[in-house]
Design a protein around this motif. Structure first.
Motif, PDB file in Angstrom:
ATOM      1  N   UNK A 157       0.822  -1.033  -0.200  1.00 51.02           N
ATOM      2  CA  UNK A 157       0.079   0.070   0.054  1.00 51.02           C
ATOM      3  C   UNK A 157       0.951   1.383  -0.169  1.00 51.02           C
ATOM      4  N   UNK A 158       0.253   2.390  -0.296  1.00 50.31           N
ATOM      5  CA  UNK A 158       0.677   3.715  -0.390  1.00 50.31           C
ATOM      6  C   UNK A 158       0.118   4.554   0.636  1.00 50.31           C
ATOM      7  N   UNK A 159       0.863   5.185   1.468  1.00 52.86           N
ATOM      8  CA  UNK A 159       0.260   6.066   2.790  1.00 52.86           C
ATOM      9  C   UNK A 159       0.744   7.472   2.400  1.00 52.86           C
ATOM     10  N   UNK A 160      -0.111   8.566   2.223  1.00 52.02           N
ATOM     11  CA  UNK A 160       0.032   9.766   1.734  1.00 52.02           C
ATOM     12  C   UNK A 160      -0.385  10.617   3.083  1.00 52.02           C
ATOM     13  N   UNK A 161       0.845  11.424   3.446  1.00 51.61           N
ATOM     14  CA  UNK A 161       0.613  12.348   4.823  1.00 51.61           C
ATOM     15  C   UNK A 161       0.584  13.816   4.275  1.00 51.61           C
ATOM     16  N   UNK A 162       0.187  14.527   5.100  1.00 48.72           N
ATOM     17  CA  UNK A 162       0.271  16.063   4.807  1.00 48.72           C
ATOM     18  C   UNK A 162      -0.480  17.006   5.809  1.00 48.72           C
ATOM     19  N   UNK A 163      -0.238  18.257   6.183  1.00 49.84           N
ATOM     20  CA  UNK A 163      -0.976  18.892   6.844  1.00 49.84           C
ATOM     21  C   UNK A 163      -1.458  20.095   6.350  1.00 49.84           C
ATOM     22  N   UNK A 164      -2.496  20.625   6.902  1.00 53.03           N
ATOM     23  CA  UNK A 164      -3.162  21.869   6.358  1.00 53.03           C
ATOM     24  C   UNK A 164      -3.775  22.439   7.590  1.00 53.03           C
ATOM     25  N   UNK A 301      -9.396  30.864  21.530  1.00 56.32           N
ATOM     26  CA  UNK A 301      -8.306  29.705  21.627  1.00 56.32           C
ATOM     27  C   UNK A 301      -7.761  29.675  20.236  1.00 56.32           C
ATOM     28  N   UNK A 302      -7.947  30.593  18.983  1.00 58.20           N
ATOM     29  CA  UNK A 302      -7.354  30.696  17.848  1.00 58.20           C
ATOM     30  C   UNK A 302      -6.119  31.179  18.031  1.00 58.20           C
ATOM     31  N   UNK A 303      -5.000  30.673  17.297  1.00 56.11           N
ATOM     32  CA  UNK A 303      -3.826  31.112  17.166  1.00 56.11           C
ATOM     33  C   UNK A 303      -3.511  31.416  15.576  1.00 56.11           C
ATOM     34  N   UNK A 304      -2.476  32.333  15.529  1.00 55.66           N
ATOM     35  CA  UNK A 304      -1.895  32.373  13.960  1.00 55.66           C
ATOM     36  C   UNK A 304      -1.176  31.000  13.751  1.00 55.66           C
ATOM     37  N   UNK A 305      -1.393  30.516  12.667  1.00 61.60           N
ATOM     38  CA  UNK A 305      -0.636  29.526  11.883  1.00 61.60           C
ATOM     39  C   UNK A 305       0.156  30.035  10.771  1.00 61.60           C
ATOM     40  N   UNK A 306       1.294  29.919  10.806  1.00 61.79           N
ATOM     41  CA  UNK A 306       2.234  30.500   9.927  1.00 61.79           C
ATOM     42  C   UNK A 306       2.570  29.193   8.878  1.00 61.79           C
ATOM     43  N   UNK A 319      -4.844  23.742  12.931  1.00 62.74           N
ATOM     44  CA  UNK A 319      -3.943  22.732  12.059  1.00 62.74           C
ATOM     45  C   UNK A 319      -4.034  21.634  12.004  1.00 62.74           C
ATOM     46  N   UNK A 320      -4.120  20.949  11.003  1.00 64.30           N
ATOM     47  CA  UNK A 320      -4.618  19.505  10.973  1.00 64.30           C
ATOM     48  C   UNK A 320      -3.393  18.699  10.291  1.00 64.30           C
ATOM     49  N   UNK A 321      -3.222  17.386  10.947  1.00 64.21           N
ATOM     50  CA  UNK A 321      -2.335  16.556  10.085  1.00 64.21           C
ATOM     51  C   UNK A 321      -3.037  15.310   9.801  1.00 64.21           C
ATOM     52  N   UNK A 322      -3.058  15.160   8.456  1.00 66.83           N
ATOM     53  CA  UNK A 322      -3.917  13.936   7.990  1.00 66.83           C
ATOM     54  C   UNK A 322      -3.163  13.160   7.171  1.00 66.83           C
ATOM     55  N   UNK A 323      -3.859  11.735   7.180  1.00 68.90           N
ATOM     56  CA  UNK A 323      -3.419  10.548   6.275  1.00 68.90           C
ATOM     57  C   UNK A 323      -4.284  10.316   5.319  1.00 68.90           C
ATOM     58  N   UNK A 324      -3.770   9.601   4.153  1.00 63.69           N
ATOM     59  CA  UNK A 324      -4.789   9.208   3.144  1.00 63.69           C
ATOM     60  C   UNK A 324      -4.253   8.102   2.384  1.00 63.69           C
ATOM     61  N   UNK A 325      -4.994   6.876   2.498  1.00 65.55           N
ATOM     62  CA  UNK A 325      -4.855   5.727   1.563  1.00 65.55           C
ATOM     63  C   UNK A 325      -6.173   5.182   1.129  1.00 65.55           C
ATOM     64  N   UNK A 334      -5.045  17.182  15.474  1.00 69.19           N
ATOM     65  CA  UNK A 334      -5.730  18.567  15.441  1.00 69.19           C
ATOM     66  C   UNK A 334      -5.230  19.440  16.516  1.00 69.19           C
ATOM     67  N   UNK A 335      -4.940  20.656  16.384  1.00 70.94           N
ATOM     68  CA  UNK A 335      -4.339  21.394  17.543  1.00 70.94           C
ATOM     69  C   UNK A 335      -4.228  22.833  17.091  1.00 70.94           C
ATOM     70  N   UNK A 336      -4.721  23.823  17.987  1.00 72.76           N
ATOM     71  CA  UNK A 336      -5.008  25.252  17.713  1.00 72.76           C
ATOM     72  C   UNK A 336      -3.506  25.803  17.833  1.00 72.76           C
ATOM     73  N   UNK A 337      -2.585  25.471  18.178  1.00 70.79           N
ATOM     74  CA  UNK A 337      -1.241  25.720  18.261  1.00 70.79           C
ATOM     75  C   UNK A 337      -0.377  25.243  17.060  1.00 70.79           C
ATOM     76  N   UNK A 338       0.665  26.005  16.713  1.00 74.05           N
ATOM     77  CA  UNK A 338       1.324  25.575  15.327  1.00 74.05           C
ATOM     78  C   UNK A 338       2.339  24.592  16.006  1.00 74.05           C
ATOM     79  N   UNK A 339       2.650  23.484  15.148  1.00 73.65           N
ATOM     80  CA  UNK A 339       3.482  22.457  15.289  1.00 73.65           C
ATOM     81  C   UNK A 339       4.072  21.816  14.021  1.00 73.65           C
ATOM     82  N   UNK A 340       5.214  21.255  14.335  1.00 72.78           N
ATOM     83  CA  UNK A 340       6.056  20.710  13.205  1.00 72.78           C
ATOM     84  C   UNK A 340       5.318  19.385  12.859  1.00 72.78           C
ATOM     85  N   UNK A 341       4.853  19.107  11.682  1.00 73.32           N
ATOM     86  CA  UNK A 341       4.146  17.978  11.241  1.00 73.32           C
ATOM     87  C   UNK A 341       5.086  16.783  11.035  1.00 73.32           C
TER      88      UNK A 341
END
Length: 497
Positions: A157-164, A301-306, A319-325, A334-341
């Motif tokens: 299988x192929x796993x696709x990951x990204x953040x938005x 609770x909202x924060x600026x996401x660069x 900020x969301x971190x998601x995967x797709x297959x 899911x986090x209201x603070x910015x993070x390194x995905x």
């Protein structure tokens, strides 16, 4: 008090219609009602009602079904209730046993539904629903074989990951505009507190609201005010707010009580106090950023996401971190603070292994995920991480590697398309919920509805192929490939011609 729904799994033929007849078993709402595991999570939902006193609460199927209908149709809370009242298929979807021309519940209950159903619970429903989807339309893993015919690797299988980012429904925040709104709220609170003790004091505290409004508009109406003008305007608004906060303390000392403020006004008073502190610190230290910066009084609770995207370098939301297959998408974080995905790659791959029983053959991600730690971990698990190797690029790149890189980027576009679907077709482009927990529920519901839409599209296209008896079905994977490439309709038209 919560009572377990007894008609959660009743067939559509038993649904009572006023003029006779039966519901069609091929309707999309009937199909989706069968595949969603309502009863499996009813006990977890019932934990929101620990006492046996009070009026019976709405069932889990009615609560979750109403949220799915709202997101699927892209309508408001009031329109959702009206659509349910007018459509017998929607009434069956939420678990009713017969058609009724009355409102199933008040539109305000949708807010409570979003509060009671957590994003974690929706993610569990999403995973269980996808398991049932894969049982109906199974996709067998393809394993590579060596020259002796033995399995070379157990990965498949192929796993696709990204953040938005899912932007919230707020105006673009500026320091001056935020302070102006904070000043207006302090003036309203002074008016409320003064009414309580106006007999004790003869003169109302002066707020200079008209002068403060003119000072704000004098700079806000300018297209490109200079930096000095903005700083001077911010200083003036801070002075007005500090004077008003001092008046509020004096009114409280004279006998006024904050109990006359409603919950929203009291919360706003606490928030604008913190906003004043942050803006004063930025001004004194000549800084542009501060930790846990508040950008909205109504949604603190909202924060600026660069993000660094073209046209939108900064977004304001979760900020969301998601995967797709296999065309289905999961909300992993899911986090209201910015993070390194990039730190989510291991957890996402392990989640894929827990869900499917094997590790992916390849992981397709953008540049931020391709660090040394992730590459070493993927190599240990026998997973190929897409993208060029680290270090200086080679002078000559073979055609096979170029072809592989192009194919990896083509595969990775699938999750970008999912984000586009969630933001263009559904409500992921502007989350209208105001609370942090209800906003998380809305975001999680969007991912569930996208998977239901993908599954229904697959089932519908398979039905077309079998009904037309024109296009041969070589397996679900081939049809699924046609769905995503957009060629199935073209092929049907050519075969019929």
């Amino acid at each position: 008090m919560y009572k377990k729904a007894e008609l959660a799994s009743s067939p559509p033929s038993e649904f009572e219609l006023p003029f006779g007849g039966k519901l069609s078993a091929d309707n999309r709402w009937v199909k989706m009602a069968k595949i969603i595991p309502w009863s499996e999570f009813e006990a977890e939902y019932a934990q929101n009602f620990p006492t046996e006193k009070g009026a019976p609460a709405k069932s889990f199927r009615m609560a979750l079904g109403a949220l799915i209908i709202k997101e699927k149709l892209g309508i408001s809370d009031r329109e959702t209730v009206e659509q349910i009242r007018e459509n017998p298929y929607l009434q069956y979807f939420i678990g009713q046993s017969s058609y009724s021309n009355e409102l199933p519940f008040d539109p305000s209950l949708l807010v409570h539904f979003r509060q009671r159903i957590s994003p974690n619970l929706i993610n569990k429903v999403n995973e269980r629903t996808l398991e049932k989807m894969r049982e109906i339309t199974p996709v067998k893993p393809e394993k590579k074989k060596d020259s002796d015919g033995k399995n070379e690797s157990s990965n498949s299988g192929k796993l696709i990951i990204d953040a938005t980012c899912a932007p919230a429904d707020i105006t673009y925040p500026t320091d001056l505009g935020l302070l102006n709104r904070a000043r207006v709220h302090t003036e309203k609170i002074i008016d409320i507190l003064y009414k309580q003790i106006k007999e004790k004091i003869h003169k109302k505290p002066r707020t200079y609201r008209n002068l403060a409004r003119k000072d704000y508009l004098a700079v806000a109406k300018q297209r490109r005010p200079t930096k000095n003008k903005r700083i001077q305007a911010i200083k003036k608004q801070l002075q007005y707010i500090k004077r008003n906060l001092g008046h509020i303390e004096q009114l409280i000392d004279l006998g006024a009580s904050l109990e006359n403020l409603n919950k929203k006004q009291y919360k706003t008073l606490l928030v604008l106090t913190e906003v004043t502190r942050q803006q004063q610190w930025l001004l004194d230290n000549n800084k542009q950023s501060i930790e846990d910066r508040i950008v909205s009084l109504s949604q603190p609770h909202i924060r600026p996401i660069v993000r660094g995207k073209v046209g939108k370098s900064v977004e304001f939301g979760a900020k969301l971190s998601a995967s797709c297959f296999e065309g289905y998408v999961f909300l992993d974080r899911m986090s209201w603070d910015n993070f390194n995905e990039s730190g989510d790659l291991k957890a996402q791959v392990e989640s894929y292994h827990r869900f499917t029983g094997y590790y992916p053959e390849s992981v397709h991600a953008d540049r931020i995920y391709r660090n040394r730690e992730n590459r070493a971990w993927c190599k240990e698990k026998g997973i190929r991480l897409s993208g060029p190797p680290l270090g200086r690029p080679p002078a000559n790149v073979s055609k096979s590697k170029k072809r592989q890189a192009k194919e990896d980027e083509r595969i990775r576009n699938a999750i970008e398309g999912k984000f586009g679907q969630g933001k263009r077709r559904f409500g992921l482009s502007r989350v209208m919920a105001k609370l942090d927990n209800t906003s998380g529920t809305v975001i999680a519901i969007t991912f569930l509805v996208m998977n239901l839409t993908t599954w229904w599209r697959l089932v519908f296209c398979v039905f077309l192929c079998l009904f037309g008896n024109r296009t041969p079905v070589f397996g679900v994977k081939i049809i699924f490939h046609y769905i995503w490439s957009g060629l199935i309709h073209r092929r049907l038209i050519l075969n019929r011609a």
